[in-house]
Design a protein around this motif. Structure first.
Motif, PDB file in Angstrom:
ATOM      1  N   GLN A  64       0.814  -1.153   0.491  1.00  0.00           N
ATOM      2  CA  GLN A  64      -0.367   0.115  -0.343  1.00  0.00           C
ATOM      3  C   GLN A  64       0.993   1.250   0.122  1.00  0.00           C
ATOM      4  OE1 GLN A  64      -2.953  -0.461   3.281  1.00  0.00           O
ATOM      5  NE2 GLN A  64      -4.110  -1.431   1.923  1.00  0.00           N
ATOM      6  N   LEU A  65       1.771   1.303   0.974  1.00  0.00           N
ATOM      7  CA  LEU A  65       2.695   2.282   0.941  1.00  0.00           C
ATOM      8  C   LEU A  65       3.101   2.601  -0.608  1.00  0.00           C
ATOM      9  CD1 LEU A  65       4.319   2.434   4.239  1.00  0.00           C
ATOM     10  CD2 LEU A  65       2.734   3.487   3.908  1.00  0.00           C
ATOM     11  N   ALA A  66       3.440   1.869  -0.981  1.00  0.00           N
ATOM     12  CA  ALA A  66       4.251   1.387  -2.819  1.00  0.00           C
ATOM     13  C   ALA A  66       3.489   2.552  -3.554  1.00  0.00           C
ATOM     14  CB  ALA A  66       4.651   0.251  -3.120  1.00  0.00           C
ATOM     15  N   ASP A  67       1.979   1.545  -3.125  1.00  0.00           N
ATOM     16  CA  ASP A  67       1.221   2.506  -4.139  1.00  0.00           C
ATOM     17  C   ASP A  67       1.210   3.792  -4.079  1.00  0.00           C
ATOM     18  OD1 ASP A  67       0.252   0.147  -5.974  1.00  0.00           O
ATOM     19  OD2 ASP A  67      -1.309  -0.168  -4.057  1.00  0.00           O
ATOM     20  N   GLN A  68       1.497   4.555  -2.656  1.00  0.00           N
ATOM     21  CA  GLN A  68       1.317   5.745  -2.277  1.00  0.00           C
ATOM     22  C   GLN A  68       2.194   6.548  -3.160  1.00  0.00           C
ATOM     23  OE1 GLN A  68       0.066   5.981   1.907  1.00  0.00           O
ATOM     24  NE2 GLN A  68      -1.277   4.282   1.663  1.00  0.00           N
ATOM     25  N   GLY A  69       3.545   6.079  -3.864  1.00  0.00           N
ATOM     26  CA  GLY A  69       4.951   6.123  -3.817  1.00  0.00           C
ATOM     27  C   GLY A  69       5.593   6.545  -2.215  1.00  0.00           C
ATOM     28  N   LYS A  70       5.130   6.004  -1.034  1.00  0.00           N
ATOM     29  CA  LYS A  70       6.217   6.336  -0.441  1.00  0.00           C
ATOM     30  C   LYS A  70       7.027   5.138  -0.053  1.00  0.00           C
ATOM     31  CE  LYS A  70       2.429   8.200   2.115  1.00  0.00           C
ATOM     32  NZ  LYS A  70       1.347   8.275   3.801  1.00  0.00           N
ATOM     33  N   VAL A  71       7.275   4.246  -0.750  1.00  0.00           N
ATOM     34  CA  VAL A  71       8.952   4.022  -0.846  1.00  0.00           C
ATOM     35  C   VAL A  71       8.294   2.930  -2.092  1.00  0.00           C
ATOM     36  CG1 VAL A  71       8.289   3.462   1.811  1.00  0.00           C
ATOM     37  CG2 VAL A  71       7.329   1.177   0.015  1.00  0.00           C
ATOM     38  N   GLY A  72       9.842   1.862  -2.420  1.00  0.00           N
ATOM     39  CA  GLY A  72       9.868   1.241  -3.783  1.00  0.00           C
ATOM     40  C   GLY A  72       9.883   0.037  -3.522  1.00  0.00           C
ATOM     41  N   LEU A  73       9.479  -0.631  -4.013  1.00  0.00           N
ATOM     42  CA  LEU A  73       9.799  -1.930  -3.623  1.00  0.00           C
ATOM     43  C   LEU A  73      11.164  -2.196  -4.182  1.00  0.00           C
ATOM     44  CD1 LEU A  73       6.878  -4.092  -4.601  1.00  0.00           C
ATOM     45  CD2 LEU A  73       7.136  -3.380  -2.981  1.00  0.00           C
ATOM     46  N   ASP A  74      11.645  -1.566  -4.735  1.00  0.00           N
ATOM     47  CA  ASP A  74      13.624  -2.223  -5.349  1.00  0.00           C
ATOM     48  C   ASP A  74      14.170  -0.984  -4.621  1.00  0.00           C
ATOM     49  OD1 ASP A  74      12.565  -4.013  -6.660  1.00  0.00           O
ATOM     50  OD2 ASP A  74      12.315  -2.727  -8.071  1.00  0.00           O
ATOM     51  N   ASP A  75      13.834  -0.078  -3.833  1.00  0.00           N
ATOM     52  CA  ASP A  75      14.890   0.371  -2.781  1.00  0.00           C
ATOM     53  C   ASP A  75      15.404  -0.122  -1.878  1.00  0.00           C
ATOM     54  OD1 ASP A  75      13.488   3.331  -3.448  1.00  0.00           O
ATOM     55  OD2 ASP A  75      12.256   2.885  -1.963  1.00  0.00           O
ATOM     56  N   PRO A  76      16.687  -0.129  -0.569  1.00  0.00           N
ATOM     57  CA  PRO A  76      17.470  -0.279  -0.573  1.00  0.00           C
ATOM     58  C   PRO A  76      16.976  -0.259   0.488  1.00  0.00           C
ATOM     59  CG  PRO A  76      18.417   0.929  -1.068  1.00  0.00           C
ATOM     60  CD  PRO A  76      17.694   1.366  -2.186  1.00  0.00           C
ATOM     61  N   ILE A  77      16.602  -1.377   1.992  1.00  0.00           N
ATOM     62  CA  ILE A  77      16.569  -1.503   2.878  1.00  0.00           C
ATOM     63  C   ILE A  77      17.485  -0.381   3.773  1.00  0.00           C
ATOM     64  CG2 ILE A  77      18.372  -3.231   3.968  1.00  0.00           C
ATOM     65  CD1 ILE A  77      14.599  -2.543   5.548  1.00  0.00           C
ATOM     66  N   GLY A  78      19.083   0.016   3.175  1.00  0.00           N
ATOM     67  CA  GLY A  78      19.850   1.394   4.160  1.00  0.00           C
ATOM     68  C   GLY A  78      19.086   2.657   3.882  1.00  0.00           C
TER      69      GLY A  78
END
Length: 409
Positions: free
Chosen positions: A124-138
């Motif tokens: 859901q946060l990825a849908d909202q543009g708040k995170v990207g699934l291919d962002d590094p966890i760091g």
């Protein structure tokens, strides 16, 4: 590593061990793979049998047989297919001391089914543009080994290479010496990060609770809400799941079943209803009921709410359901969800409790099983034994069959 400490990581493919799948997603969109749900070649007949009185009688007998063989105190089973009669039965006892019967209305701990809610929150946060699934966890959490390389997608797909904290011997001793003690997410990560990474991100599949603790922290940071509050407001409330909760401590609504485990310091069977599940947090702390899990099965498998709205966008739901094969025949794992012979969903195991919530898209059939024990039978989880027994009858072309785990290394 003790066999019991390995068992604490369970709740997916029953035969997953550290590092590789021997026996409970890379950068960019996960690569397409052959569907995991290939029907058993020798099977024939309809995808799902009608729930006639004869089929119900066979289910009764099969569930009772597994309970007897595996010494399961109590279980509730539900099977639903649109346009057909439903099957809802409870067997055995919810409390061995009093003889109180198992009933379909009981609250139960659902262990690793929690992962499906945490990953839904992430999507859901990825849908909202708040995170990207291919962002590094760091980018979100400091101090993660390989944190500049491991993506959120790889965490959700169990391909990070991070050590599973619940396999750490010191963690196991701390938990079993005082199972009512609370753990913080940071403490759990501390047990994991003292170990070297198992492999480079994306190389292999290795089921790890550590991945979900990190994703839970991401959800909290980017939503500005406590994980349980976010799940309640944005997942449970829209789905109408009024009897599902993410506990803040050891609270357990009534009525609930007692839970029985042998994952104790002395190996003796103990009642776990008042144990603190915070050690599972975003990976395994939640509580639910049969009726709510009946709602959740199609919701998580399709991304659609009961009213027809969207829980997750079609694009991300499609990515979620890419389930690259694992070395277990017929089993694949996507983003916080598995596909076993066509059944989409997850299972859960927490000391004293096990659950299984699966959905067969071809016929829109839901199966839910809730148990008040996690004690293995011949190395096999009791929920898996029940899932196989039930699906052999209701869906002979799609049998939920997972091999028993080999001995722990």
């Amino acid at each position: 590593m003790s066999p019991s400490s390995v068992r604490l990581r369970r709740g997916v493919l029953a035969a997953v061990l550290t590092g590789t799948l021997l026996a409970p997603l890379t950068a960019g969109a996960a690569p397409a793979a052959p569907a995991a749900g290939t029907p058993t070649p020798s099977a024939s007949g309809p995808d799902v049998r009608r729930l006639t009185p004869d089929v119900a009688h066979r289910l009764d007998a099969s569930v009772k047989r597994v309970m007897h063989e595996a010494d399961i105190p109590g279980v509730t089973v539900g099977v639903w297919t649109p346009g057909q009669e439903s099957y809802v039965r409870s067997f055995g006892v919810a409390d061995k001391a009093t003889g109180r019967k198992m009933t379909p209305d009981l609250f139960m701990r659902i262990g690793s089914e929690t992962k499906t809610f945490t990953v839904t929150a992430l999507l859901q946060l990825a849908d909202q543009g708040k995170v990207g699934l291919d962002d590094p966890i760091g980018r979100y959490v400091d101090g993660v080994p390989n944190g500049d390389e491991i993506t959120l997608r790889q965490l959700a797909g169990m391909r990070s290479g991070l050590f599973n904290y619940s396999e750490d011997e010191d963690f196991y001793k701390a938990l079993t010496s005082d199972p009512r003690r609370p753990f913080t997410p940071q403490q759990l990560l501390g047990y994991a990060f003292r170990h070297p990474v198992l492999f480079q991100p994306g190389e292999k599949f290795s089921y790890s609770n550590t991945n979900l603790i990190l994703l839970g922290l991401v959800v909290e940071k980017e939503s500005g809400q406590r994980l349980g509050d976010y799940i309640e407001r944005h997942i449970l409330d829209p789905a109408g799941m009024k009897d599902t909760l993410f506990p803040k401590g050891s609270e357990f609504p009534m009525p609930h079943a007692q839970g029985y485990t042998d994952q104790t310091a002395n190996g003796k069977i103990a009642d776990t209803a008042d144990w603190d599940p915070s050690w599972g947090w975003a990976a395994g702390a939640m509580i639910s009921t049969l009726d709510d899990l009946r709602i959740w099965a199609p919701t998580v498998a399709t991304g659609r709410l009961p009213d027809g709205g969207r829980m997750v966008s079609p694009e991300l739901q499609k990515q979620r359901l890419v389930t690259p094969r694992t070395p277990i025949p017929g089993a694949g794992y996507g983003l916080g969800i598995f596909d076993v012979q066509g059944w989409i969903g997850h299972n859960g195991s927490l000391p004293g409790y096990e659950s299984l919530t699966i959905y067969l898209p071809a016929t829109r059939t839901t199966v839910v099983a809730l148990l008040d024990t996690d004690i293995d039978h011949d190395g096999q989880e009791p929920s898996t034994l029940l899932g196989e027994a039930i699906t052999k009858i209701v869906s002979p072309r799609h049998v939920f069959d997972l091999p028993a785990a080999p001995a722990a290394r």
